[in-house]
Motif scaffolding. Structure first.
Motif, short mmCIF file in Angstrom:
data_model
loop_
_atom_site.label_atom_id
_atom_site.label_comp_id
_atom_site.label_asym_id
_atom_site.label_seq_id
_atom_site.Cartn_x
_atom_site.Cartn_y
_atom_site.Cartn_z
N GLU A 247 0.74 -1.51 0.13
CA GLU A 247 -0.11 0.01 -0.08
C GLU A 247 0.98 0.57 -0.22
OE1 GLU A 247 -2.73 2.44 2.35
OE2 GLU A 247 -3.22 0.16 3.10
N ALA A 248 1.90 1.20 0.78
CA ALA A 248 2.56 2.47 0.83
C ALA A 248 3.71 2.95 -0.26
CB ALA A 248 3.36 1.98 1.99
N ASP A 249 3.90 1.64 -1.30
CA ASP A 249 4.36 1.65 -2.14
C ASP A 249 3.82 2.52 -3.58
OD1 ASP A 249 6.54 1.55 -4.42
OD2 ASP A 249 5.23 -0.49 -5.32
N ALA A 250 1.64 1.90 -3.77
CA ALA A 250 0.85 2.61 -4.34
C ALA A 250 0.69 3.83 -4.14
CB ALA A 250 -0.14 1.33 -4.31
N MET A 251 0.72 4.33 -3.13
CA MET A 251 0.46 5.63 -2.32
C MET A 251 1.73 7.01 -2.55
SD MET A 251 -1.98 5.67 -1.26
CE MET A 251 -2.36 6.84 0.28
N PRO A 252 1.04 7.83 -3.89
CA PRO A 252 1.94 8.90 -4.45
C PRO A 252 1.85 8.90 -3.10
CG PRO A 252 -0.14 8.69 -5.97
CD PRO A 252 -0.18 7.73 -4.70
N ARG A 253 3.42 10.08 -3.47
CA ARG A 253 3.85 11.18 -2.37
C ARG A 253 4.03 12.13 -2.30
NH1 ARG A 253 5.57 5.85 -0.46
NH2 ARG A 253 7.10 5.62 -2.67
#
Length: 152
Positions: free
Chosen positions: A13-19
């Motif tokens: 999920e953290a990888d999929a979330m754009p920052r």
């Protein structure tokens, strides 16, 4: 560094979330960092997207955010960098995997215009142009593009 251990699902999920991080001199101004990210953008990790898809999705979010800061007398347009090509009133947008993004629109004189851009050459300057006089409401392409992202 902390000792927190993430589950595989949390890591994915953290990888999929754009920052995104932005600071403006007007703290009340809506910006990308304070805008919600469409579910469809979050569901696929960035590493699984082509450069064209990833660029397309983020530009769509910037377009919508730009339009949210416009009044009803203006529409979003794109200024070209590096030449005298002028401005394109954005009427559509797309991508062609793995590395092409395209913008459809018209110039201020009404001539149909299309920009086809390789992602490594991507420079997009958003501009506010007065809406066409004969229109009652301004066109909001960013909102339509985000709706399309959410439906896919």
């Amino acid at each position: 560094m902390d000792d927190k251990i993430n589950t595989a699902a949390e890591a994915a999920e953290a990888d999929a979330m754009p920052r995104c991080h932005e600071v403006h001199n007007d703290p009340a101004r809506r910006n990308m960092a304070s805008s919600p990210v469409p579910q469809s953008v979050k569901k696929t990790p960035a590493a699984q997207k082509s450069p064209a898809q990833w660029a397309y999705e983020r530009i769509v979010m910037y377009l919508k955010n730009f339009e949210e800061n416009l009044d009803n007398e203006h529409e979003v347009a794109m200024g070209f960098t590096g030449g005298d090509a002028g401005v394109l009133r954005i009427e559509g947008m797309g991508y062609f995997d793995p590395d092409i993004v395209t913008f459809y629109g018209s110039d201020p004189a009404g001539a149909k215009t299309q920009l086809i851009q390789h992602v490594t050459q991507m420079n997009v300057m958003l501009r506010a142009l007065p809406k066409a006089v004969e229109q009652a409401e301004p066109n909001r392409i960013g909102f339509r593009l985000v709706q399309d992202l959410e439906e896919t």
